[in-house]
Scaffold this active site. Sequence first.
Site: not given
Length: 408
Positions: A128-130
């Site tokens: 995801a946003s990592v």
Amino acid sequence: MLLCKPLTLVHLKKYFRYSVLPIIITLIVLAFSTKNEGSKTVKLFHTVSDTASIEATEPILEKKYPIEITQKVSNKLDSLLQRINKRHDFHGSVLVAKNGKIVYNNHIGFADFRKKEPLNKTSLFQLASVSKQFTAAAIMMLYERNQIKLTDTVNSYFPDFPYEGVTIKNLLNHTAGLPKYFWVAEHKWKKEKAPTNSEMMRLFASSNVQRFFKPGRNFDYSNTGYLVLASIVEKVAGVSFSAFLEKNIFEPLEMNQSFVYNPENKNINKNHLFGYRLYKGWKHLKINNTVNDAVVGDKNVYTTSEDLFKWVLGLNNGKLISEESLNLMYTNGETIYKRKIPYGFGFRIDPKDTNIVYHHGKWNGFSTGLTQFLDENLVVIVLEHTSYSGISSLTKKVKKIVGENLNV
């Protein structure tokens, strides 16, 4: 007709040594293994010590503390994971490292609920946003090669981009003021197939959607900004974003399990996980694809907890970018009014402690967290795929247990 010679003492010794003894040893090993795999928990729950001999072939990961040092921490973290698995439906992995050495590496729960397959060290989670920190690092690589400048505007690479004056630095630290591409895709995209980065860039040029504010005035967390950054990487490098990360990050760091997801690629790794949500408190439903699934840069890196630890080591040890570039990634950005913002390049900065750099992610059932406590040289990685909502709280509990029970 077969002729049988009389058995002498020498023959008996050889027979016992080469035929009977191996069978006895095998039976003893099997009995010991069965004893240790008698409970259901063992099938779902594997500690780092169980796979140490296998992992020793991986040079980056052979740096582990001896079991006598980590045993107390492992016992307490095992208990913690068992509790959150039962109480909060946690199905994921946790890795902790101190001073560049693995303290704890574990996973609990299921990879596939229909087949009842347990998670293991090769299970691949959507970050995801990592994923944004990989995009930021790719940009810094191009910057160090003098292929781009942080002050370049998007229009330098995409003349038809309708939001003028947006610099690469604005994109990196979320001060660009761009509209949300999720909304644009959901309301303006007319095809059945999810749009790619290049298609979204063209859609922005024709959709006439207003931006939130002029560049640099405010901080507004933006997935759109990292879509645009990945598009710039592709334009400058002349290859797909996936190919760029593969050649410049995954291969040099031996992140052999990692990849950038492409929904059109039918040859998906067999260990690639799907996201789930809990239905009526007991049933796990697989989450379907959406119109926003094909965009990369803001999400869509898949990896294991061990590969993600290799990423942290490589990033911090100068294997990818210079110390100067790394400091930019770990330093608060600011608006044109010199107001500090809690974000560097691809990393959030804790407002109360700038020694804590981290990022969380949520997408289609995946919940992820990578936190670095720089002053303590401590890394906590949490990857989960059943819509778990307590990443921040779990990270704090893990840190507390390690601080109280690891004496190094």
